[in-house]
Motif scaffolding. Structure first.
Motif, PDB file in Angstrom:
ATOM      1  N   GLN A  40      22.355  18.588   6.107  1.00  0.00           N
ATOM      2  CA  GLN A  40      23.116  17.325   6.157  1.00  0.00           C
ATOM      3  C   GLN A  40      22.202  16.168   6.579  1.00  0.00           C
ATOM      4  OE1 GLN A  40      26.346  17.007   5.077  1.00  0.00           O
ATOM      5  NE2 GLN A  40      25.864  14.819   5.221  1.00  0.00           N
ATOM      6  N   PHE A  41      21.302  16.408   7.513  1.00  0.00           N
ATOM      7  CA  PHE A  41      20.358  15.355   7.910  1.00  0.00           C
ATOM      8  C   PHE A  41      19.599  14.849   6.676  1.00  0.00           C
ATOM      9  CE2 PHE A  41      19.478  16.724  12.639  1.00  0.00           C
ATOM     10  CZ  PHE A  41      20.817  16.563  12.920  1.00  0.00           C
ATOM     11  N   HIS A  42      19.135  15.790   5.882  1.00  0.00           N
ATOM     12  CA  HIS A  42      18.379  15.414   4.681  1.00  0.00           C
ATOM     13  C   HIS A  42      19.266  14.642   3.718  1.00  0.00           C
ATOM     14  CE1 HIS A  42      15.402  15.697   1.468  1.00  0.00           C
ATOM     15  NE2 HIS A  42      16.380  16.087   0.669  1.00  0.00           N
ATOM     16  N   ARG A  43      20.474  15.166   3.504  1.00  0.00           N
ATOM     17  CA  ARG A  43      21.402  14.515   2.578  1.00  0.00           C
ATOM     18  C   ARG A  43      21.680  13.074   3.032  1.00  0.00           C
ATOM     19  NH1 ARG A  43      25.020  18.216   2.668  1.00  0.00           N
ATOM     20  NH2 ARG A  43      24.602  19.180   0.648  1.00  0.00           N
ATOM     21  N   ASP A  44      21.944  12.892   4.341  1.00  0.00           N
ATOM     22  CA  ASP A  44      22.214  11.549   4.887  1.00  0.00           C
ATOM     23  C   ASP A  44      21.058  10.590   4.586  1.00  0.00           C
ATOM     24  OD1 ASP A  44      24.606  12.424   6.046  1.00  0.00           O
ATOM     25  OD2 ASP A  44      23.676  12.819   8.001  1.00  0.00           O
ATOM     26  N   MET A  45      19.861  11.070   4.818  1.00  0.00           N
ATOM     27  CA  MET A  45      18.692  10.183   4.662  1.00  0.00           C
ATOM     28  C   MET A  45      18.447   9.836   3.185  1.00  0.00           C
ATOM     29  SD  MET A  45      15.886  11.286   7.575  1.00  0.00           S
ATOM     30  CE  MET A  45      15.612  12.971   7.073  1.00  0.00           C
ATOM     31  N   VAL A  46      18.595  10.818   2.330  1.00  0.00           N
ATOM     32  CA  VAL A  46      18.319  10.575   0.903  1.00  0.00           C
ATOM     33  C   VAL A  46      19.384   9.661   0.287  1.00  0.00           C
ATOM     34  CG1 VAL A  46      18.179  11.682  -1.365  1.00  0.00           C
ATOM     35  CG2 VAL A  46      16.992  12.687   0.607  1.00  0.00           C
ATOM     36  N   ILE A  47      20.634   9.919   0.637  1.00  0.00           N
ATOM     37  CA  ILE A  47      21.699   9.052   0.097  1.00  0.00           C
ATOM     38  C   ILE A  47      21.494   7.624   0.593  1.00  0.00           C
ATOM     39  CG2 ILE A  47      24.174   8.560   0.239  1.00  0.00           C
ATOM     40  CD1 ILE A  47      24.652  11.580   0.105  1.00  0.00           C
ATOM     41  N   GLN A  77      17.981   6.408  12.446  1.00  0.00           N
ATOM     42  CA  GLN A  77      19.417   6.148  12.370  1.00  0.00           C
ATOM     43  C   GLN A  77      20.218   7.434  12.185  1.00  0.00           C
ATOM     44  OE1 GLN A  77      20.246   3.022   9.560  1.00  0.00           O
ATOM     45  NE2 GLN A  77      18.786   1.608  10.493  1.00  0.00           N
ATOM     46  N   VAL A  78      19.782   8.274  11.273  1.00  0.00           N
ATOM     47  CA  VAL A  78      20.552   9.488  10.981  1.00  0.00           C
ATOM     48  C   VAL A  78      20.555  10.428  12.193  1.00  0.00           C
ATOM     49  CG1 VAL A  78      20.564  11.618   9.612  1.00  0.00           C
ATOM     50  CG2 VAL A  78      20.311   9.380   8.478  1.00  0.00           C
ATOM     51  N   GLY A  79      19.399  10.619  12.787  1.00  0.00           N
ATOM     52  CA  GLY A  79      19.339  11.526  13.932  1.00  0.00           C
ATOM     53  C   GLY A  79      20.226  11.061  15.070  1.00  0.00           C
ATOM     54  N   SER A  80      20.133   9.765  15.401  1.00  0.00           N
ATOM     55  CA  SER A  80      20.925   9.255  16.526  1.00  0.00           C
ATOM     56  C   SER A  80      22.413   9.257  16.196  1.00  0.00           C
ATOM     57  CB  SER A  80      20.452   7.847  16.906  1.00  0.00           C
ATOM     58  OG  SER A  80      20.546   6.959  15.806  1.00  0.00           O
ATOM     59  N   VAL A 238      13.457  12.893  12.427  1.00  0.00           N
ATOM     60  CA  VAL A 238      14.906  12.955  12.573  1.00  0.00           C
ATOM     61  C   VAL A 238      15.316  13.944  13.660  1.00  0.00           C
ATOM     62  CG1 VAL A 238      15.311  14.715  10.778  1.00  0.00           C
ATOM     63  CG2 VAL A 238      17.072  12.977  11.239  1.00  0.00           C
ATOM     64  N   LEU A 239      14.519  14.981  13.867  1.00  0.00           N
ATOM     65  CA  LEU A 239      14.876  15.953  14.904  1.00  0.00           C
ATOM     66  C   LEU A 239      14.703  15.360  16.298  1.00  0.00           C
ATOM     67  CD1 LEU A 239      13.442  19.301  13.471  1.00  0.00           C
ATOM     68  CD2 LEU A 239      15.794  18.411  13.361  1.00  0.00           C
ATOM     69  N   ALA A 240      13.635  14.596  16.490  1.00  0.00           N
ATOM     70  CA  ALA A 240      13.445  13.929  17.784  1.00  0.00           C
ATOM     71  C   ALA A 240      14.565  12.920  18.026  1.00  0.00           C
ATOM     72  CB  ALA A 240      12.087  13.234  17.815  1.00  0.00           C
ATOM     73  N   SER A 241      14.902  12.168  16.980  1.00  0.00           N
ATOM     74  CA  SER A 241      15.960  11.172  17.138  1.00  0.00           C
ATOM     75  C   SER A 241      17.275  11.850  17.515  1.00  0.00           C
ATOM     76  CB  SER A 241      16.121  10.374  15.843  1.00  0.00           C
ATOM     77  OG  SER A 241      17.162   9.435  15.968  1.00  0.00           O
ATOM     78  N   TYR A 242      17.561  12.956  16.819  1.00  0.00           N
ATOM     79  CA  TYR A 242      18.797  13.683  17.119  1.00  0.00           C
ATOM     80  C   TYR A 242      18.780  14.246  18.543  1.00  0.00           C
ATOM     81  CZ  TYR A 242      22.201  17.392  17.421  1.00  0.00           C
ATOM     82  OH  TYR A 242      23.234  18.189  17.859  1.00  0.00           O
ATOM     83  N   ALA A 243      17.747  15.007  18.864  1.00  0.00           N
ATOM     84  CA  ALA A 243      17.748  15.757  20.125  1.00  0.00           C
ATOM     85  C   ALA A 243      17.688  14.827  21.336  1.00  0.00           C
ATOM     86  CB  ALA A 243      16.567  16.722  20.135  1.00  0.00           C
ATOM     87  N   ILE A 295      11.607  11.029   5.292  1.00  0.00           N
ATOM     88  CA  ILE A 295      12.251  11.972   4.369  1.00  0.00           C
ATOM     89  C   ILE A 295      11.249  13.009   3.875  1.00  0.00           C
ATOM     90  CG2 ILE A 295      13.456  12.202   2.153  1.00  0.00           C
ATOM     91  CD1 ILE A 295      14.720   9.466   2.666  1.00  0.00           C
ATOM     92  N   THR A 296      10.045  12.548   3.524  1.00  0.00           N
ATOM     93  CA  THR A 296       9.004  13.483   3.080  1.00  0.00           C
ATOM     94  C   THR A 296       8.718  14.520   4.161  1.00  0.00           C
ATOM     95  OG1 THR A 296       8.020  11.664   1.830  1.00  0.00           O
ATOM     96  CG2 THR A 296       6.648  13.614   2.196  1.00  0.00           C
ATOM     97  N   ARG A 297       8.651  14.028   5.380  1.00  0.00           N
ATOM     98  CA  ARG A 297       8.349  14.901   6.515  1.00  0.00           C
ATOM     99  C   ARG A 297       9.446  15.962   6.688  1.00  0.00           C
ATOM    100  NH1 ARG A 297       7.265  12.556  12.520  1.00  0.00           N
ATOM    101  NH2 ARG A 297       6.551  10.870  11.203  1.00  0.00           N
ATOM    102  N   PHE A 298      10.677  15.520   6.627  1.00  0.00           N
ATOM    103  CA  PHE A 298      11.763  16.470   6.875  1.00  0.00           C
ATOM    104  C   PHE A 298      11.923  17.438   5.705  1.00  0.00           C
ATOM    105  CE2 PHE A 298      16.307  17.603   7.700  1.00  0.00           C
ATOM    106  CZ  PHE A 298      16.082  18.219   8.924  1.00  0.00           C
ATOM    107  N   GLU A 299      11.652  16.945   4.509  1.00  0.00           N
ATOM    108  CA  GLU A 299      11.706  17.838   3.349  1.00  0.00           C
ATOM    109  C   GLU A 299      10.663  18.951   3.493  1.00  0.00           C
ATOM    110  OE1 GLU A 299      11.903  16.003  -0.503  1.00  0.00           O
ATOM    111  OE2 GLU A 299      11.006  17.748  -1.495  1.00  0.00           O
ATOM    112  N   ALA A 300       9.465  18.583   3.972  1.00  0.00           N
ATOM    113  CA  ALA A 300       8.428  19.598   4.174  1.00  0.00           C
ATOM    114  C   ALA A 300       8.893  20.646   5.186  1.00  0.00           C
ATOM    115  CB  ALA A 300       7.138  18.921   4.649  1.00  0.00           C
ATOM    116  N   TYR A 301       9.567  20.164   6.227  1.00  0.00           N
ATOM    117  CA  TYR A 301      10.081  21.092   7.246  1.00  0.00           C
ATOM    118  C   TYR A 301      11.122  22.037   6.628  1.00  0.00           C
ATOM    119  CZ  TYR A 301      12.625  22.734  11.387  1.00  0.00           C
ATOM    120  OH  TYR A 301      13.258  23.507  12.320  1.00  0.00           O
ATOM    121  N   LEU A 302      12.047  21.463   5.878  1.00  0.00           N
ATOM    122  CA  LEU A 302      13.091  22.307   5.267  1.00  0.00           C
ATOM    123  C   LEU A 302      12.475  23.319   4.300  1.00  0.00           C
ATOM    124  CD1 LEU A 302      16.005  19.775   4.538  1.00  0.00           C
ATOM    125  CD2 LEU A 302      15.797  21.407   6.425  1.00  0.00           C
TER     126      LEU A 302
END
Lengths: 371, 367
Positions: A40-47, A77-80, A238-243, A295-302
């Motif tokens: 969902q994090f990825h989806r939020d950012m890409v949309i 934004q998405v993480g927070s 996004v993970l740092a922002s979320y956590a 987004i590139t970074r998180f896609e690599a993680y996924l």
């Protein structure tokens, strides 16, 4: 401004999960996320990035008066936003499009503001406590603080139950930190020990003015002078922002007072569609930040976790459809009625509104439809 | 308001027409030790204006738990004018509280509290200190209901002690009403008597729109009857406080006292003035003014504020539009000069007094 050693980063720029001491205390929040949460994090950012481009194009085509692009700031934004709980109240600035979307706001409501159809556009009470955009920088910091004072007065926080205890998060930028209202909000928040997180997106530029003109110290240190603990994070993670937001919001709702988060990020696009960044910033700096794209970074993680091409293609299609629908509905927005001028200036009847509205209606009618 | 004018044209609403000496008042005067207002529902009592306000605030706090008082020094001290004296003790620090010393912060957080469902009553300590809050008042508070398309109300009252006659240092005697009257979305009122102070503060607090409540600070110590049983006159109504036949004179706040003094003097000279207390500055209730001008044919508008782009100017323009054929003379304005408020030793020269009102009356009658 250089990142300091205290900067919290959970994903490196190439998408590798960090386990150093700074990251360690936040990793349990990441561990608690499901695979679907991560998708969902990825989806939020890409949309968000896709409709943000669509809205920018709509402005270029004369369909919007203005659009403030959020390209580059999606992770912050998405993480927070995903870290907020249902009962929380969100006070945005004017670029938090994905935060609104995550809280259930129809992005078309933001479009009405930018198209000149409304000066506000939505009801916070029916949009999961996502309050109106504020275009005058920093003013919303005080509204958020007052709201959080009210939560305290009502006893709707610090009961020990994070599922119901309320908190407030307010978004603002590096330029806004120079506004007196932000400093006054720090003062009131500290004085009244509000359940509140100040979420600063330091995107390094206030239109054309670099953050070094706003502050000679890292901005997360500024709140500490007001008695508000601050932490700096990699805002493109996004993970740092979320956590970090999750942890700080829960600390604030537990009764330990306000918090500040400075998310280091970058406005890849223009300040707004009225801006020309090529006049004030260099390509080397820009390319450096594009290399740290959230987004590139998180896609690599996924992908490193085994996510396959199918998912990413599916999200890209979803984003394309979302944007096409937004464009279609933007072009269908009706011009507001004349009466809207007068209808909600006051909550209660007002003789001047009544007289002027009637005069205008009569005046328009006098043309017999031939104006 | 039950105490209207008598058939002989003398007012029963004002018993004390003297203004405070400029030589003795300080900028932070304590109220003279006065009785605590503990009204019963059928009582008419003499109360000082400040005490009447205090009683009105007490009633509002008691009537609605969502009413909050917030501002600088309003807690244990009771405000620099003691208007909130005893209220924190009675209602607690969650209902009546001191804020940090930041006017924008006071109004900005009041907006957030109103979003939460509270009805904040902010005290701005002095007229000249309101401007740090100007942005939050005019850009945020005034537009918030409109921007929410009516889905959010802003029941915020901002109390502003204003005006001269107390011999204070600079920034403590100004009349900034026009800045706010120019802003759509705000309501402005200014009581001139203890009875109005008592009732109008409660009506302002019960309004779902933002109200700037201008308190003529030179009147705080003046006593008058407060009728605790009478239902309040509409908040936004003006009122004839002395009937007359030859010239209509209009003003608000402490200026009403000056106009009544002028009317007394004029009467001894055989000239009959009709005095109207505006009470509401936005919106302005023109019906009594127009009716009066249709009778007298002459209008003098007086205020303590500079005249350029003022409430006085607005009234002059509107009455000229609405009652042109009734006018025997141009509408004349008697205002402060278009200068900064002067050092206090010059304030009696700067502020319109009865003589300047009568000079304008004479000019109006000369047409």
């Amino acid at each position: 401004m250089a990142e300091t050693v205290q900067t919290v980063q959970l994903l490196s720029a190439d998408g590798v999960l960090q386990t150093d001491d700074t990251a360690a205390e936040y990793l349990p929040y990441v561990d608690a996320l499901s695979d679907d949460d991560l998708r969902q994090f990825h989806r939020d950012m890409v949309i968000t990035r896709r409709f943000d481009l669509e809205a920018t194009n709509l402005q270029r085509q004369g369909q919007l008066a203005l659009w403030p692009p959020s390209h580059g700031q999606e992770a912050a934004q998405v993480g927070s936003a995903r870290a907020t709980r249902a009962q929380d109240h969100i006070f945005p600035s004017y670029r938090e499009h994905s935060v609104g979307m995550i809280r259930g706001l129809d992005i078309l409501d933001i479009i009405t503001l930018m198209r000149g159809v409304s000066n506000g556009g939505w009801n916070p009470k029916t949009n999961n406590n996502f309050h109106l955009y504020t275009l005058v920088l920093g003013s919303q910091a005080l509204h958020a603080t007052g709201y959080a004072m009210g939560i305290n007065f009502d006893g709707d926080t610090a009961t020990g139950d994070p599922e119901t205890d309320q908190a407030v998060i307010v978004y603002f930028g590096d330029g806004a930190t120079s506004q007196g209202d932000v400093s006054e909000a720090f003062v009131f928040a500290a004085s009244f020990q509000t359940p509140q997180v100040f979420f600063l997106q330091n995107n390094h530029w206030a239109i054309s003015v670099p953050v070094s003109v706003q502050s000679r110290i890292p901005l997360y240190l500024r709140s500490q002078g007001f008695g508000i603990p601050g932490v700096q994070i990699d805002g493109n993670d996004v993970l740092a922002s979320y956590a970090v937001t999750r942890k700080n919001l829960d600390e604030a709702r537990s009764g330990s007072g306000p918090r500040m988060i400075e998310a280091l990020t970058y406005r890849v696009g223009a300040h707004t569609t009225s801006d020309d960044p090529s006049k004030y910033r260099g390509d080397i700096e820009l390319q450096g930040w594009i290399a740290r794209d959230p987004i590139t970074r998180f896609e690599a993680y996924l992908r490193s976790r085994g996510e396959g091409d199918g998912f990413f293609a599916e999200v890209a299609t979803e984003a394309q459809d979302f944007s096409a629908d937004l464009r279609r509905r933007t072009l269908a927005l009706a011009t507001p009625s004349t009466e809207k001028l007068f209808n909600h200036v006051y909550s209660e009847p007002h003789p001047v509104m009544d007289v002027q509205k009637q005069w205008l209606l009569d005046y328009e009618a006098s043309f017999g439809g031939n104006e | 308001m039950s105490t209207e004018t008598t058939s002989t044209g003398t007012t029963t609403t004002e018993t004390n027409t003297g203004l405070t000496s400029t030589d003795t008042a300080s900028t932070e005067p304590a109220n003279p030790k006065a009785e605590t207002a503990e009204p019963t529902s059928t009582e008419i009592r003499e109360l000082a204006f400040g005490k009447a306000l205090n009683a009105g605030l007490r009633m509002a706090l008691g009537d609605n738990d969502q009413v909050l008082l917030m501002g600088e020094d309003i807690g244990p001290l009771g405000g620099v004018f003691r208007v909130t004296e005893g209220l924190q003790e009675e209602f607690g620090t969650k209902r009546v509280f001191d804020t940090p010393l930041a006017e924008s912060g006071i109004v900005g957080t009041a907006i957030g509290l109103a979003m939460r469902g509270y009805r904040p009553v902010c005290e701005i300590q002095f007229d000249g200190f309101i401007f740090p809050a100007f942005d939050q008042i005019t850009t945020q508070l005034a537009k918030m209901t409109s921007r929410h398309e009516g889905q959010v109300s802003m029941p915020v009252v901002i109390r502003v002690p204003y005006g001269g006659h107390i011999g204070a240092v600079e920034h403590h005697q100004e009349s900034p009403e026009a800045y706010f009257a120019h802003t759509p979305g705000l309501r402005l009122v200014s009581p001139s008597t203890p009875n109005d102070a008592y009732w109008m503060i409660q009506e302002a607090i019960s309004s779902n729109d933002p109200v700037l409540f201008f308190e003529p600070k030179s009147r705080y110590w003046n006593k008058g009857p407060v009728d605790f049983s009478a239902s309040a006159a509409p908040l936004h109504s003006s009122r004839v406080v002395r009937t007359g036949t030859e010239v209509t004179v209009v003003g608000h706040g402490a200026m009403v006292t000056v106009l009544l003094q002028a009317a007394e003097v004029a009467a001894t000279e055989g000239t009959s003035l009709e005095v109207i207390d505006l009470r509401s500055l936005s919106p302005i209730d023109y019906a009594p003014i127009i009716a009066s001008v249709q009778k007298t044919g002459r209008l003098v508008v007086a205020s303590e504020a500079p005249g350029f782009v003022s409430i006085s100017s607005e009234i002059a323009a509107t009455v000229t539009e609405k009652a042109f054929y009734s006018l025997e003379a141009p509408v004349l304005r008697v205002t402060a000069y278009d200068t900064p408020f002067p050092p206090a030793k010059l304030e009696t020269t700067y502020l319109p007094d009865a003589d300047r009102v009568l000079e304008a009356v004479d000019r109006a009658l000369a047409y």
